[in-house]
Design a protein around this motif. Structure first.
Motif, PDB file in Angstrom:
ATOM      1  N   LEU A 197       0.854  -1.188   0.000  1.00 30.10           N
ATOM      2  CA  LEU A 197       0.000   0.000   0.000  1.00 30.10           C
ATOM      3  C   LEU A 197       0.890   1.237   0.000  1.00 30.10           C
ATOM      4  CD1 LEU A 197      -3.239   0.560   1.997  1.00 30.10           C
ATOM      5  CD2 LEU A 197      -1.450   2.302   2.099  1.00 30.10           C
ATOM      6  N   TRP A 198       0.660   2.127  -0.947  1.00 28.51           N
ATOM      7  CA  TRP A 198       1.471   3.331  -1.123  1.00 28.51           C
ATOM      8  C   TRP A 198       0.590   4.572  -0.970  1.00 28.51           C
ATOM      9  CZ3 TRP A 198       6.606   2.142  -2.614  1.00 28.51           C
ATOM     10  CH2 TRP A 198       6.806   0.839  -3.094  1.00 28.51           C
ATOM     11  N   ARG A 199       1.106   5.564  -0.279  1.00 29.76           N
ATOM     12  CA  ARG A 199       0.387   6.829  -0.149  1.00 29.76           C
ATOM     13  C   ARG A 199       1.243   7.945  -0.756  1.00 29.76           C
ATOM     14  NH1 ARG A 199      -3.877   8.159   2.828  1.00 29.76           N
ATOM     15  NH2 ARG A 199      -3.711   6.238   4.060  1.00 29.76           N
ATOM     16  N   MET A 200       0.664   8.667  -1.720  1.00 26.62           N
ATOM     17  CA  MET A 200       1.365   9.763  -2.379  1.00 26.62           C
ATOM     18  C   MET A 200       1.134  11.062  -1.617  1.00 26.62           C
ATOM     19  SD  MET A 200       2.014   7.390  -4.410  1.00 26.62           S
ATOM     20  CE  MET A 200       0.469   6.563  -4.780  1.00 26.62           C
ATOM     21  N   ASP A 201       2.196  11.802  -1.376  1.00 31.00           N
ATOM     22  CA  ASP A 201       2.099  13.104  -0.707  1.00 31.00           C
ATOM     23  C   ASP A 201       1.586  14.133  -1.712  1.00 31.00           C
ATOM     24  OD1 ASP A 201       2.350  15.462   0.635  1.00 31.00           O
ATOM     25  OD2 ASP A 201       4.475  15.232   1.132  1.00 31.00           O
ATOM     26  N   PRO A 202       0.412  14.745  -1.476  1.00 27.65           N
ATOM     27  CA  PRO A 202      -0.130  15.716  -2.444  1.00 27.65           C
ATOM     28  C   PRO A 202       0.836  16.858  -2.747  1.00 27.65           C
ATOM     29  CG  PRO A 202      -1.787  15.173  -0.802  1.00 27.65           C
ATOM     30  CD  PRO A 202      -0.500  14.554  -0.326  1.00 27.65           C
ATOM     31  N   ASP A 203       1.689  17.223  -1.789  1.00 25.80           N
ATOM     32  CA  ASP A 203       2.645  18.316  -2.032  1.00 25.80           C
ATOM     33  C   ASP A 203       3.643  17.952  -3.125  1.00 25.80           C
ATOM     34  OD1 ASP A 203       1.437  19.794  -0.067  1.00 25.80           O
ATOM     35  OD2 ASP A 203       2.830  19.147   1.516  1.00 25.80           O
ATOM     36  N   THR A 204       3.840  16.642  -3.341  1.00 26.99           N
ATOM     37  CA  THR A 204       4.805  16.197  -4.348  1.00 26.99           C
ATOM     38  C   THR A 204       4.336  16.515  -5.761  1.00 26.99           C
ATOM     39  OG1 THR A 204       5.449  14.384  -2.884  1.00 26.99           O
ATOM     40  CG2 THR A 204       6.126  14.208  -5.173  1.00 26.99           C
ATOM     41  N   PHE A 205       3.023  16.455  -5.999  1.00 29.75           N
ATOM     42  CA  PHE A 205       2.536  16.622  -7.374  1.00 29.75           C
ATOM     43  C   PHE A 205       1.587  17.801  -7.549  1.00 29.75           C
ATOM     44  CE2 PHE A 205       0.007  13.401  -5.181  1.00 29.75           C
ATOM     45  CZ  PHE A 205      -1.274  13.887  -5.321  1.00 29.75           C
ATOM     46  N   ASN A 206       1.487  18.682  -6.561  1.00 27.88           N
ATOM     47  CA  ASN A 206       0.606  19.841  -6.707  1.00 27.88           C
ATOM     48  C   ASN A 206       1.162  20.865  -7.694  1.00 27.88           C
ATOM     49  OD1 ASN A 206      -1.573  19.125  -5.193  1.00 27.88           O
ATOM     50  ND2 ASN A 206      -0.838  20.037  -3.301  1.00 27.88           N
ATOM     51  N   GLY A 207       2.489  20.897  -7.825  1.00 28.33           N
ATOM     52  CA  GLY A 207       3.080  21.819  -8.791  1.00 28.33           C
ATOM     53  C   GLY A 207       2.859  21.334 -10.209  1.00 28.33           C
ATOM     54  N   SER A 208       2.726  22.266 -11.149  1.00 32.38           N
ATOM     55  CA  SER A 208       2.462  21.886 -12.539  1.00 32.38           C
ATOM     56  C   SER A 208       3.744  21.643 -13.327  1.00 32.38           C
ATOM     57  CB  SER A 208       1.643  22.980 -13.233  1.00 32.38           C
ATOM     58  OG  SER A 208       2.343  24.204 -13.203  1.00 32.38           O
ATOM     59  N   ILE A 209       4.904  21.991 -12.747  1.00 32.42           N
ATOM     60  CA  ILE A 209       6.175  21.821 -13.447  1.00 32.42           C
ATOM     61  C   ILE A 209       7.022  20.810 -12.681  1.00 32.42           C
ATOM     62  CG2 ILE A 209       8.259  22.974 -14.282  1.00 32.42           C
ATOM     63  CD1 ILE A 209       6.659  25.564 -14.341  1.00 32.42           C
ATOM     64  N   ALA A 210       7.563  19.810 -13.397  1.00 29.32           N
ATOM     65  CA  ALA A 210       8.397  18.799 -12.757  1.00 29.32           C
ATOM     66  C   ALA A 210       9.735  19.396 -12.349  1.00 29.32           C
ATOM     67  CB  ALA A 210       8.614  17.619 -13.711  1.00 29.32           C
ATOM     68  N   TRP A 211      10.335  18.804 -11.328  1.00 26.13           N
ATOM     69  CA  TRP A 211      11.671  19.225 -10.932  1.00 26.13           C
ATOM     70  C   TRP A 211      12.674  18.756 -11.969  1.00 26.13           C
ATOM     71  CZ3 TRP A 211      10.733  16.172  -5.850  1.00 26.13           C
ATOM     72  CH2 TRP A 211       9.742  16.807  -5.098  1.00 26.13           C
ATOM     73  N   HIS A 212      13.744  19.533 -12.147  1.00 25.26           N
ATOM     74  CA  HIS A 212      14.828  19.133 -13.047  1.00 25.26           C
ATOM     75  C   HIS A 212      16.156  19.465 -12.394  1.00 25.26           C
ATOM     76  CE1 HIS A 212      11.404  19.365 -15.819  1.00 25.26           C
ATOM     77  NE2 HIS A 212      12.087  18.548 -16.600  1.00 25.26           N
ATOM     78  N   ASN A 213      17.171  18.656 -12.705  1.00 27.46           N
ATOM     79  CA  ASN A 213      18.502  18.945 -12.174  1.00 27.46           C
ATOM     80  C   ASN A 213      19.247  19.875 -13.111  1.00 27.46           C
ATOM     81  OD1 ASN A 213      19.318  17.382 -14.331  1.00 27.46           O
ATOM     82  ND2 ASN A 213      19.871  15.587 -13.098  1.00 27.46           N
ATOM     83  N   ASP A 214      20.529  20.100 -12.824  1.00 27.85           N
ATOM     84  CA  ASP A 214      21.307  21.050 -13.615  1.00 27.85           C
ATOM     85  C   ASP A 214      21.426  20.634 -15.077  1.00 27.85           C
ATOM     86  OD1 ASP A 214      21.660  22.547 -11.340  1.00 27.85           O
ATOM     87  OD2 ASP A 214      23.616  21.678 -10.850  1.00 27.85           O
TER      88      ASP A 214
END
Length: 441
Positions: A197-214
């Protein structure tokens, strides 16, 4: 209990003149329960005429469908599919490819797979692939496998940006099945005999732009399961407890699971999983698919030769199993819609079963040009196209260069608003490389 229910109900209901009284059977609790036992569906939430029209449309649609084949190149065996919108279907293959196909233009767009944070053993992963794709109820998240098929990958919709990956703290073997319990809670079943059973943190996907590294590459969170449960060991097949399929009952908040040792398991699904029961299935060979119908409170299990029906709340099952009779190639995909079950077989055909009448839909035949078509007595069967098969050395040496192989229909999904059906799969023998996909409309 029935007498108390009836008295309480009658005390709150205004008395009607005798001439307006409904027949006693219409408001009898016994009548309601008997109707429920045979899977009667009353069109909840619909007026009588509207419900009847919809049920009629569902029953008539299959015989009107025509296939347009879709070319998928050299991809190997489509195991999973889901509609993203009215023209795009996302698919997963045995060759571990996640892609979106535009059913209008045929264009294919590949989606990068998520990678584990730590190293993992690359053990002939080409033989596994992506077995499951599921959208959450609001269609804002998509769950599937990662580059490592042991891992749970979550993407944001409609962008398909990576959100999070459940990797080294999760399953130790391939994920075969996933279901969503809510918009943020998913359950996965694996070949390692566990459900997680997995629970997704809403704060992880509330943003409309994905994170990116350098370097501009996407960065995603790594998560661990909130609960993991192991399939109980059976006396008949103690080592073969692979979790093949899951289905969730939102009405009862229960999770059904089918394991390869021929058992159905039921959990109460809340913040953790609490096992309620395990039932030996009547047909134990190759139980590989499972679906649930809320309206009928029924689970349907597909095996090598039959579809079995289970209502865990009843000791005696009142709906007899149906036999696919497709040369022993088995039931490979199942779906419920109202009272009709669609069965995808290992022999390249789709069958349609009316759960209320407890019989397959039949072809229509007209005895004369002026007569309206009536049942022909022949089972309605939609046969899918030939698809593509790799004519390699294995095909020549082990299968004698047979020109045609029926494709197993490993996945199908409906777009009911537009009355379209996407069907896909590939050759049933594990060593053969090929694919098949078609849009029925």
């Amino acid at each position: 209990a029935a007498r108390k229910y009836s008295a309480a109900t009658e005390s709150k209901r205004p008395l009607l003149p005798k001439k307006q009284k409904r027949p006693a059977t219409r408001r009898s609790l016994v009548h309601y329960l008997k109707g429920r036992e045979v899977g009667a569906w009353g069109g909840a939430g619909l007026s009588g005429s509207e419900g009847e029209l919809r049920r009629c449309a569902v029953q008539k649609l299959p015989e009107l469908l025509k296939e347009r084949e879709l070319a998928l190149g050299t991809l190997n065996k489509v195991f999973a599919s889901q509609w993203l919108n009215t023209r795009q279907v996302v698919c997963g293959t045995k060759c571990n490819t996640l892609f979106v196909v535009d059913v209008h233009s045929g264009q294919i767009t590949r989606i990068p797979l998520m990678r584990d944070r730590g190293p993992w053993l690359a053990r002939a992963q080409q033989t596994c692939g992506i077995h499951t794709i599921e959208l959450n109820p609001s269609k804002t998240l998509l769950a599937t496998g990662g580059e490592n098929p042991n891992s749970l990958a979550i993407y944001q919709l409609p962008t398909l940006d990576p959100v999070c990956l459940g990797d080294r703290h999760g399953h130790k073997d391939w994920i075969f099945t996933i279901v969503w319990m809510s918009d943020t809670v998913a359950v996965s079943g694996s070949r390692d005999s566990t459900v997680a059973l997995w629970r997704m943190d809403p704060d992880t996907f509330n943003g409309s732009i994905a994170w990116h590294n350098d370097a501009g590459l996407p960065v995603y969170a790594h998560i661990r399961p909130r609960d993991m449960e192991t399939i109980p060991r059976s006396s008949t097949s103690p080592s073969n407890r692979k979790v093949q399929a899951l289905a969730f009952s939102g009405k009862n908040q229960e999770l059904g699971a089918v394991s390869l040792d021929g058992y159905f398991h039921l959990w109460k699904a809340r913040s953790t999983l609490s096992r309620l029961l395990s039932i030996r299935l009547p047909y134990c060979r190759e139980n590989v698919c499972l679906t649930y119908c809320d309206e009928l409170s029924l689970y349907a299990v597909g095996s090598q030769s039959h579809v079995s029906f289970l209502d865990p709340r009843q000791r005696q099952q009142n709906i007899r199993p149906l036999c696919s009779r497709e040369g022993g190639t088995g039931v490979r995909s199942l779906s419920f819609y109202q009272h009709i079950i669609t069965v995808g077989t290992g022999h390249g055909s789709l069958l349609f079963y009316d759960i209320r009448a407890q019989k397959f839909l039949e072809e229509r035949a007209s005895t004369s040009p002026d007569a309206s078509p009536g049942p022909s007595g022949r089972k309605l069967k939609l046969t899918c196209g030939r698809g593509w098969l790799n004519h390699d050395d294995l095909w020549v040496n082990y299968f004698g260069g047979i020109g045609e192989f029926p494709n197993a229909l490993y996945t199908h999904c409906y777009n009911w608003p537009e009355m379209k059906l996407f069907v896909a799969g590939g050759p049933l023998p594990s060593g053969l490389h090929g694919n098949d996909a078609g849009l029925w409309s």
